[in-house]
Motif scaffolding. Sequence first.
Motif, PDB file in Angstrom:
ATOM      1  N   ILE A 345     -46.850 -22.415 -97.623  1.00  0.00           N
ATOM      2  CA  ILE A 345     -47.231 -23.677 -96.990  1.00  0.00           C
ATOM      3  C   ILE A 345     -48.269 -24.413 -97.832  1.00  0.00           C
ATOM      4  O   ILE A 345     -48.156 -25.627 -98.069  1.00  0.00           O
ATOM      5  CB  ILE A 345     -47.734 -23.423 -95.559  1.00  0.00           C
ATOM      6  N   LYS A 346     -49.264 -23.706 -98.335  1.00  0.00           N
ATOM      7  CA  LYS A 346     -50.264 -24.343 -99.192  1.00  0.00           C
ATOM      8  C   LYS A 346     -49.631 -24.858-100.480  1.00  0.00           C
ATOM      9  O   LYS A 346     -50.031 -25.901-101.015  1.00  0.00           O
ATOM     10  CB  LYS A 346     -51.405 -23.367 -99.491  1.00  0.00           C
ATOM     11  N   GLY A 347     -48.632 -24.134-100.973  1.00  0.00           N
ATOM     12  CA  GLY A 347     -47.927 -24.559-102.181  1.00  0.00           C
ATOM     13  C   GLY A 347     -47.160 -25.849-101.990  1.00  0.00           C
ATOM     14  O   GLY A 347     -46.834 -26.541-102.966  1.00  0.00           O
ATOM     15  N   ASN A 349     -48.478 -28.264-100.392  1.00  0.00           N
ATOM     16  CA  ASN A 349     -49.564 -29.216-100.128  1.00  0.00           C
ATOM     17  C   ASN A 349     -49.661 -29.557 -98.646  1.00  0.00           C
ATOM     18  O   ASN A 349     -49.921 -30.691 -98.259  1.00  0.00           O
ATOM     19  CB  ASN A 349     -49.392 -30.496-100.955  1.00  0.00           C
ATOM     20  N   ARG A 350     -49.441 -28.527 -97.813  1.00  0.00           N
ATOM     21  CA  ARG A 350     -49.557 -28.655 -96.374  1.00  0.00           C
ATOM     22  C   ARG A 350     -50.629 -27.686 -95.867  1.00  0.00           C
ATOM     23  O   ARG A 350     -51.023 -26.749 -96.563  1.00  0.00           O
ATOM     24  CB  ARG A 350     -48.215 -28.341 -95.696  1.00  0.00           C
ATOM     25  N   THR A 351     -51.051 -27.892 -94.625  1.00  0.00           N
ATOM     26  CA  THR A 351     -52.068 -27.036 -94.024  1.00  0.00           C
ATOM     27  C   THR A 351     -51.399 -25.987 -93.140  1.00  0.00           C
ATOM     28  O   THR A 351     -50.738 -26.338 -92.157  1.00  0.00           O
ATOM     29  CB  THR A 351     -53.037 -27.875 -93.165  1.00  0.00           C
ATOM     30  N   PRO A 352     -51.535 -24.696 -93.470  1.00  0.00           N
ATOM     31  CA  PRO A 352     -50.924 -23.647 -92.642  1.00  0.00           C
ATOM     32  C   PRO A 352     -51.657 -23.503 -91.306  1.00  0.00           C
ATOM     33  O   PRO A 352     -52.888 -23.500 -91.257  1.00  0.00           O
ATOM     34  CB  PRO A 352     -51.100 -22.372 -93.479  1.00  0.00           C
ATOM     35  N   VAL A 353     -50.864 -23.392 -90.238  1.00  0.00           N
ATOM     36  CA  VAL A 353     -51.428 -23.192 -88.904  1.00  0.00           C
ATOM     37  C   VAL A 353     -50.722 -21.992 -88.275  1.00  0.00           C
ATOM     38  O   VAL A 353     -49.518 -22.042 -87.999  1.00  0.00           O
ATOM     39  CB  VAL A 353     -51.254 -24.428 -88.006  1.00  0.00           C
ATOM     40  N   GLU A 354     -51.460 -20.915 -88.073  1.00  0.00           N
ATOM     41  CA  GLU A 354     -50.907 -19.781 -87.337  1.00  0.00           C
ATOM     42  C   GLU A 354     -50.888 -20.157 -85.860  1.00  0.00           C
ATOM     43  O   GLU A 354     -51.866 -20.687 -85.326  1.00  0.00           O
ATOM     44  CB  GLU A 354     -51.758 -18.534 -87.560  1.00  0.00           C
ATOM     45  N   ARG A 355     -49.759 -19.902 -85.199  1.00  0.00           N
ATOM     46  CA  ARG A 355     -49.551 -20.377 -83.828  1.00  0.00           C
ATOM     47  C   ARG A 355     -49.130 -19.233 -82.915  1.00  0.00           C
ATOM     48  O   ARG A 355     -48.810 -18.139 -83.366  1.00  0.00           O
ATOM     49  CB  ARG A 355     -48.453 -21.446 -83.828  1.00  0.00           C
ATOM     50  N   ASP A 356     -49.093 -19.536 -81.617  1.00  0.00           N
ATOM     51  CA  ASP A 356     -48.426 -18.643 -80.687  1.00  0.00           C
ATOM     52  C   ASP A 356     -47.016 -19.184 -80.424  1.00  0.00           C
ATOM     53  O   ASP A 356     -46.579 -20.159 -81.052  1.00  0.00           O
ATOM     54  CB  ASP A 356     -49.236 -18.454 -79.402  1.00  0.00           C
ATOM     55  N   THR A 357     -46.293 -18.573 -79.500  1.00  0.00           N
ATOM     56  CA  THR A 357     -44.916 -18.980 -79.212  1.00  0.00           C
ATOM     57  C   THR A 357     -44.825 -20.450 -78.808  1.00  0.00           C
ATOM     58  O   THR A 357     -43.826 -21.122 -79.090  1.00  0.00           O
ATOM     59  CB  THR A 357     -44.340 -18.102 -78.082  1.00  0.00           C
ATOM     60  N   PHE A 358     -45.868 -20.967 -78.179  1.00  0.00           N
ATOM     61  CA  PHE A 358     -45.836 -22.306 -77.587  1.00  0.00           C
ATOM     62  C   PHE A 358     -46.516 -23.354 -78.474  1.00  0.00           C
ATOM     63  O   PHE A 358     -46.834 -24.437 -78.015  1.00  0.00           O
ATOM     64  CB  PHE A 358     -46.464 -22.247 -76.199  1.00  0.00           C
ATOM     65  N   TYR A 359     -46.733 -22.995 -79.737  1.00  0.00           N
ATOM     66  CA  TYR A 359     -47.320 -23.893 -80.737  1.00  0.00           C
ATOM     67  C   TYR A 359     -48.784 -24.218 -80.475  1.00  0.00           C
ATOM     68  O   TYR A 359     -49.305 -25.216 -80.976  1.00  0.00           O
ATOM     69  CB  TYR A 359     -46.470 -25.166 -80.920  1.00  0.00           C
ATOM     70  N   ASN A 360     -49.439 -23.367 -79.721  1.00  0.00           N
ATOM     71  CA  ASN A 360     -50.892 -23.476 -79.626  1.00  0.00           C
ATOM     72  C   ASN A 360     -51.481 -22.876 -80.890  1.00  0.00           C
ATOM     73  O   ASN A 360     -51.145 -21.746 -81.276  1.00  0.00           O
ATOM     74  CB  ASN A 360     -51.416 -22.711 -78.409  1.00  0.00           C
ATOM     75  N   PRO A 361     -52.382 -23.585 -81.582  1.00  0.00           N
ATOM     76  CA  PRO A 361     -52.963 -23.058 -82.829  1.00  0.00           C
ATOM     77  C   PRO A 361     -53.831 -21.835 -82.563  1.00  0.00           C
ATOM     78  O   PRO A 361     -54.640 -21.822 -81.625  1.00  0.00           O
ATOM     79  CB  PRO A 361     -53.792 -24.226 -83.369  1.00  0.00           C
ATOM     80  N   ILE A 362     -53.636 -20.818 -83.377  1.00  0.00           N
ATOM     81  CA  ILE A 362     -54.482 -19.617 -83.342  1.00  0.00           C
ATOM     82  C   ILE A 362     -55.555 -19.711 -84.435  1.00  0.00           C
ATOM     83  O   ILE A 362     -56.720 -19.451 -84.202  1.00  0.00           O
ATOM     84  CB  ILE A 362     -53.644 -18.337 -83.555  1.00  0.00           C
ATOM     85  N   LYS A 363     -55.100 -20.096 -85.624  1.00  0.00           N
ATOM     86  CA  LYS A 363     -56.035 -20.263 -86.754  1.00  0.00           C
ATOM     87  C   LYS A 363     -55.462 -21.283 -87.723  1.00  0.00           C
ATOM     88  O   LYS A 363     -54.280 -21.249 -88.044  1.00  0.00           O
ATOM     89  CB  LYS A 363     -56.268 -18.932 -87.458  1.00  0.00           C
ATOM     90  N   ILE A 364     -56.325 -22.178 -88.170  1.00  0.00           N
ATOM     91  CA  ILE A 364     -55.942 -23.181 -89.161  1.00  0.00           C
ATOM     92  C   ILE A 364     -56.523 -22.754 -90.513  1.00  0.00           C
ATOM     93  O   ILE A 364     -57.718 -22.481 -90.627  1.00  0.00           O
ATOM     94  CB  ILE A 364     -56.467 -24.583 -88.768  1.00  0.00           C
ATOM     95  N   TYR A 365     -55.662 -22.673 -91.523  1.00  0.00           N
ATOM     96  CA  TYR A 365     -56.076 -22.223 -92.856  1.00  0.00           C
ATOM     97  C   TYR A 365     -56.272 -23.439 -93.750  1.00  0.00           C
ATOM     98  O   TYR A 365     -55.360 -23.891 -94.420  1.00  0.00           O
ATOM     99  CB  TYR A 365     -55.044 -21.264 -93.443  1.00  0.00           C
ATOM    100  N   GLU A 366     -57.491 -24.007 -93.727  1.00  0.00           N
ATOM    101  CA  GLU A 366     -57.758 -25.219 -94.495  1.00  0.00           C
ATOM    102  C   GLU A 366     -57.750 -24.902 -95.989  1.00  0.00           C
ATOM    103  O   GLU A 366     -58.117 -23.836 -96.423  1.00  0.00           O
ATOM    104  CB  GLU A 366     -59.126 -25.800 -94.107  1.00  0.00           C
TER     105      GLU A 366
END
Length: 366
Positions: A345-347, A349-366
């Motif tokens: 995802i970083k490759g 040029n996007r921001t990776p966002v780890e999510r749960d099943t319902f697309y609630n963000p768990i952790k954003i990897y800036e």
Amino acid sequence: MLLSTITDHALEPIVEKVQNGERLTLEDGLTLYNTPDLLTVAQLANLVNQRKNGDRVYFIQNLYINPTNVCEAKCAFCAFRRDPGEEGAYTMSPEELLEYVEKRYSEGMREFHIVGGHNHTVPFDYYLNTVSILKKHYPHITIKAYTAAEIEFFSRLSGLSIEEVLKELMAAGVESLTGGGAEILTERYRLKMSPDKASTDQYLEVHRIAHQLGLKTHCTMLYGSIETLEERLIHMIRLRELQDETNGFLVFIPLAMQPRNVNASIKRRTSAMDDMRTIAVSRLMMDNFPHIKAYFINIGTQLAQLATQFGASDLHGTLVEERISHAAGALTQQALTKDELIWLIKGANRTPVERDTFYNPIKIYE
């Protein structure tokens, strides 16, 4: 604002519609599929995705579980299914299920994705117990289980209505439905390719009822065989219309058909151009869906990464062990690690966002 010059004037009315946020028609979709100007199609899809999701691309730490491959249906594209007693046929016992999961479970996992064969040699209780056993041992894990086609099969197997089946599954611990079993939602296609499975109307009705009961669900499209481009678009529009009605779908997942043999020639596989165009057309047609998923199992990791520039906002998850597409000849990896997904995802040029099943963000990897 598009960066490139439009080389196909047939796209100009579509560009205007997209820029104004207007809904596209089936005829617009055919123009998008047939235009030689793929770069403009990609930029339009990217524009729509950026409006919805910015530069975020989502993924989840999950585990695929296929409790049985015994199946009453004989779909033309499936290499996973087995008849009862056939070599390679299996049905996991509760002990085998727990052992399978225990060996593959890792810290940070958030979802069990459960699909399997339509095994008519076991009762409906088997499918309920599969869920309840996992929920008992892993109460913090979201159970995303069974396709709409499986739900319709459970209804026939148990004698219960679709709503009763869903309520029983929810009581056992199901929190979301998987998207499989859709294939192509036209009867011409289904009668030829999957005549033993839920009809178009039945597939849509299962999701409609699930949404009415409060479940958020997923949906797929299996493209690259006998369907016409018009049928792909009819499929998208039927799902779009149900989403207008219920707003219960989380994501649309185009799945590239895999050949029956791992050694099949490249002419038996979908092309990179078709894969990227289908992601982009999906993003443009499915205007009421928050996410379009690029499924690396079917198109590979590099194309999945590229798809983030063609309208995809989700790269799915870690999976750990994917069986169904690989049984049918997928050449891709069976899993990715969290670090590999972040790197992809970083490759892009996007921001990776780890999510749960319902697309609630768990952790954003800036």
